[in-house]
Write an enzyme that holds these catalytic residues in place. Structure first.
Site, PDB file in Angstrom:
ATOM      1  N   CYS A   1      -0.945   3.947  -9.935  1.00 34.98           N
ATOM      2  CA  CYS A   1      -1.905   3.000  -9.351  1.00 34.98           C
ATOM      3  C   CYS A   1      -3.370   3.347  -9.579  1.00 34.98           C
ATOM      4  CB  CYS A   1      -1.655   2.870  -7.848  1.00 34.98           C
ATOM      5  SG  CYS A   1      -0.111   2.075  -7.480  1.00 34.98           S
TER       6      CYS A   1
ATOM      7  N   PHE B   1       0.814  -1.221   0.000  1.00 36.85           N
ATOM      8  CA  PHE B   1       0.000   0.000   0.000  1.00 36.85           C
ATOM      9  C   PHE B   1       0.847   1.270   0.000  1.00 36.85           C
ATOM     10  CE2 PHE B   1      -2.566  -3.365   1.952  1.00 36.85           C
ATOM     11  CZ  PHE B   1      -3.716  -3.291   1.168  1.00 36.85           C
TER      12      PHE B   1
HETATM   13  C1  UDX Z   1      -1.457   5.326  -4.234  1.00 35.98           C
HETATM   14  C2  UDX Z   1      -2.000   4.808  -2.898  1.00 35.98           C
HETATM   15  O1  UDX Z   1      -2.086   5.895  -1.967  1.00 35.98           O
HETATM   16  C3  UDX Z   1      -1.105   3.702  -2.356  1.00 35.98           C
HETATM   17  O2  UDX Z   1      -1.670   3.185  -1.163  1.00 35.98           O
HETATM   18  C4  UDX Z   1      -0.983   2.596  -3.407  1.00 35.98           C
HETATM   19  O3  UDX Z   1      -0.105   1.601  -2.964  1.00 35.98           O
HETATM   20  C5  UDX Z   1      -0.483   3.172  -4.729  1.00 35.98           C
HETATM   21  O4  UDX Z   1      -1.328   4.239  -5.145  1.00 35.98           O
HETATM   22  P1  UDX Z   1       0.472   6.977  -5.027  1.00 35.98           P
HETATM   23  O5  UDX Z   1      -0.119   6.820  -6.381  1.00 35.98           O
HETATM   24  O6  UDX Z   1       1.941   6.845  -4.868  1.00 35.98           O
HETATM   25  O7  UDX Z   1      -0.189   5.928  -4.000  1.00 35.98           O
HETATM   26  O8  UDX Z   1       0.124   8.450  -4.494  1.00 35.98           O
HETATM   27  P2  UDX Z   1      -1.049   9.133  -3.654  1.00 35.98           P
HETATM   28  O9  UDX Z   1      -0.421  10.008  -2.660  1.00 35.98           O
HETATM   29  O10 UDX Z   1      -2.057   8.185  -3.166  1.00 35.98           O
HETATM   30  O11 UDX Z   1      -1.704  10.089  -4.766  1.00 35.98           O
HETATM   31  C6  UDX Z   1      -2.359   9.558  -5.915  1.00 35.98           C
HETATM   32  C7  UDX Z   1      -3.002  10.672  -6.713  1.00 35.98           C
HETATM   33  O12 UDX Z   1      -4.103  11.234  -6.016  1.00 35.98           O
HETATM   34  C8  UDX Z   1      -2.073  11.844  -7.027  1.00 35.98           C
HETATM   35  O13 UDX Z   1      -2.305  12.277  -8.344  1.00 35.98           O
HETATM   36  C9  UDX Z   1      -2.483  12.904  -6.029  1.00 35.98           C
HETATM   37  O14 UDX Z   1      -2.207  14.221  -6.453  1.00 35.98           O
HETATM   38  C10 UDX Z   1      -3.970  12.643  -5.925  1.00 35.98           C
HETATM   39  N1  UDX Z   1      -4.558  13.095  -4.664  1.00 35.98           N
HETATM   40  C11 UDX Z   1      -4.250  12.472  -3.500  1.00 35.98           C
HETATM   41  C12 UDX Z   1      -5.460  14.156  -4.677  1.00 35.98           C
HETATM   42  O15 UDX Z   1      -5.772  14.749  -5.721  1.00 35.98           O
HETATM   43  N2  UDX Z   1      -6.024  14.544  -3.479  1.00 35.98           N
HETATM   44  C13 UDX Z   1      -5.739  13.935  -2.301  1.00 35.98           C
HETATM   45  O16 UDX Z   1      -6.309  14.341  -1.275  1.00 35.98           O
HETATM   46  C14 UDX Z   1      -4.820  12.873  -2.311  1.00 35.98           C
END
Ligand code: UDX
Length: 438
Positions: A266, A154
């Site tokens: 992801c 995760f």
């Molecule tokens: C995600 C999951 O969080 C992680 O548990 C899984 O293993 C892989 O996918 P990651 O893709 O590395 O991790 O980044 P994350 O911080 O979750 O952000 C994903 C996307 O959502 C980004 O584009 C981010 O900008 C966006 N996001 C995240 C938002 O727009 N708002 C938020 O509040 C949080």
């Protein structure tokens, strides 16, 4: 414990390095000889805070090894992780499992005795069972000695080490006592220090948990993005709404930052794969289908928002700050910039951009962009600036300097990293997400 990690992508490399930090003897395997040679010399192929130190420390302590020789790495290993890619299959969006099954075939050929084969890649329900069929077919001599388990990861990019070392929970799908014991032994340091919960489930539940978690988080982001649209239409402030709902313990305040739409390696891939699994199993998810559609549309809408704030961009220069999908990574996979920047160019803009780590990757994907050496160079002589990624570098810009460099004091902040009031005081026209423009 002797551990083999097959695949040195994000998940494989971080997991392998962290397991070596736990004291296990880890061998990471990859087919890419250059990558392995680089890793042997302490050169890390991705930007991930803290990973370089962990790899160097692991090599020094003798607990972490890198090789292209899968056969040697698998022989005698007690736990063999499959951490290869599961990209979206071209055309239909299903998870492409060819790398997983190819790894299973190779593992089968190389096994020398009892072992637990663990899928760490994000894989659809039923993949462990299929891996087990491959192992049984190829190695009937090892019947009853090889178990297959599911152990999704995760971790988030940019905080991967911290996430691995301090997870909210470990999920392990097992169907034998031996597999259960091996999973416990692997993560033992986490139970001793932090009492991290380990959730033992069936392999199917474990496989689905990973997709369900990612889809839920993607849904939460999409929800707040839609509320942000409504805020913009009604004059409400999305930060207030997010705080107001987030303090309800049933909802929780995390992942309620409105923005340009989720990207990364992801959420886009896994939501799509879940949609297909759900349809294939006769249990379609209208909710996640809507999330996928809304997020795709949102990235395109963000370019329109910028164009509108500029009053048209034909013949104008747009300074873009941040192109990676999130800060603290050089990963460009499904970054909103990949939709926004070409749309700005198509509308007639010249785009001058800066990103602290992503420009090397981005240059391959975003033709025609002028790359700047820093944020101020990007803004110098531009008609306005758009913030696409919330790097710390951009949170404390010298606004007086920025204003003097820009032709017009115009900022579009797709990550809400400034306060409308401070931008008004600084004399900027300021457009953000889900808040009144100033
Ligand atoms: C995600 C999951 O969080 C992680 O548990 C899984 O293993 C892989 O996918 P990651 O893709 O590395 O991790 O980044 P994350 O911080 O979750 O952000 C994903 C996307 O959502 C980004 O584009 C981010 O900008 C966006 N996001 C995240 C938002 O727009 N708002 C938020 O509040 C949080």
């Amino acid at each position: 414990m002797r551990v083999t990690m097959i695949g040195t992508g994000y998940v494989g490399l971080v997991s392998g390095a962290c397991f070596s930090e736990f004291g296990h003897d880890v061998t990471c395997v990859d087919k890419d000889a250059r990558k392995i040679a680089d890793l042997q010399n302490g050169k890390i192929p991705i930007f991930e805070p803290g990973l370089d130190k962990l790899v160097v420390d692991g090599a020094k302590s003798g607990h972490l090894h890198f090789t292209t020789d899968l056969r040697a790495a698998v022989a005698g290993a007690e736990a063999i992780f499959i951490a290869v890619g599961t990209p979206s299959r071209r055309g239909d969006g299903f998870a492409d499992l060819s790398y997983v099954y190819a790894a299973a075939e190779e593992i089968a050929d190389a096994l020398t005795g009892p072992a637990v084969v663990v899928t760490k890649s994000t894989v659809p329900v039923g993949t462990c069972a299929e891996v087990e069929r491959i192992l049984k077919r190829k190695r009937p001599d090892l019947a009853g000695q090889v178990a297959v388990a599911s152990n999704p990861e995760f971790l988030r990019e940019g905080s991967a080490i911290e996430d691995f070392m301090r997870p909210d929970r470990i999920v392990a799908g097992v169907d034998t006592d031996h597999a259960r014991q091996v999973m416990r032994a692997l993560y033992r340091p986490l139970f001793l220090n932090d009492k991290t919960p380990i959730v033992f489930t069936s392999r199917e539940a474990s496989e689905l948990t990973k997709y369900a978690a990612n889809a839920f988080l993607a849904m939460k982001i999409t929800f707040i993005n839609e509320m942000a649209n409504l805020c913009e239409a009604t004059g409400a402030d999305i930060q207030d709404v997010a705080k107001g709902i987030g303090l309800d313990g049933r909802i929780g305040g995390k992942f309620l930052n409105a923005g340009p739409g989720y990207g990364g390696s992801c959420f886009p891939k896994d939501t799509l794969a879940l949609v297909h699994q759900a349809r294939q199993n006769g249990a379609p998810s209208r909710l996640i289908e809507a999330v996928v559609d809304a997020n795709t549309a949102r990235k395109k809408q963000m370019a329109d928002k910028i164009v509108k704030a500029f009053g048209g961009v034909t013949g104008k220069t747009v300074a873009v700050l941040g192109v990676t999908f999130k800060p603290n990574t050089d990963d460009m996979r499904d970054a909103p910039s990949l939709d926004i920047v070409p749309a700005l160019q198509a509308a007639g803009a010249t785009v001058r951009a800066f990103d602290p780590e992503g420009m090397h990757e981005a240059a391959k994907l975003l033709p025609g962009v002028q790359w700047a050496g820093n944020a101020y160079e990007a803004m110098d002589g531009a008609d306005g600036v758009a913030i696409l990624t919330e790097w710390n570098d951009f949170r404390a810009l010298n606004l007086t300097r920025a204003k003097s460099l820009l032709k017009r004091p115009l900022m579009i902040d797709l990550r809400n990293i400034y306060l409308p009031s401070e931008m008004a005081d600084a004399g900027f026209a300021y457009h953000s997400i889900g808040r009144k423009p100033v």
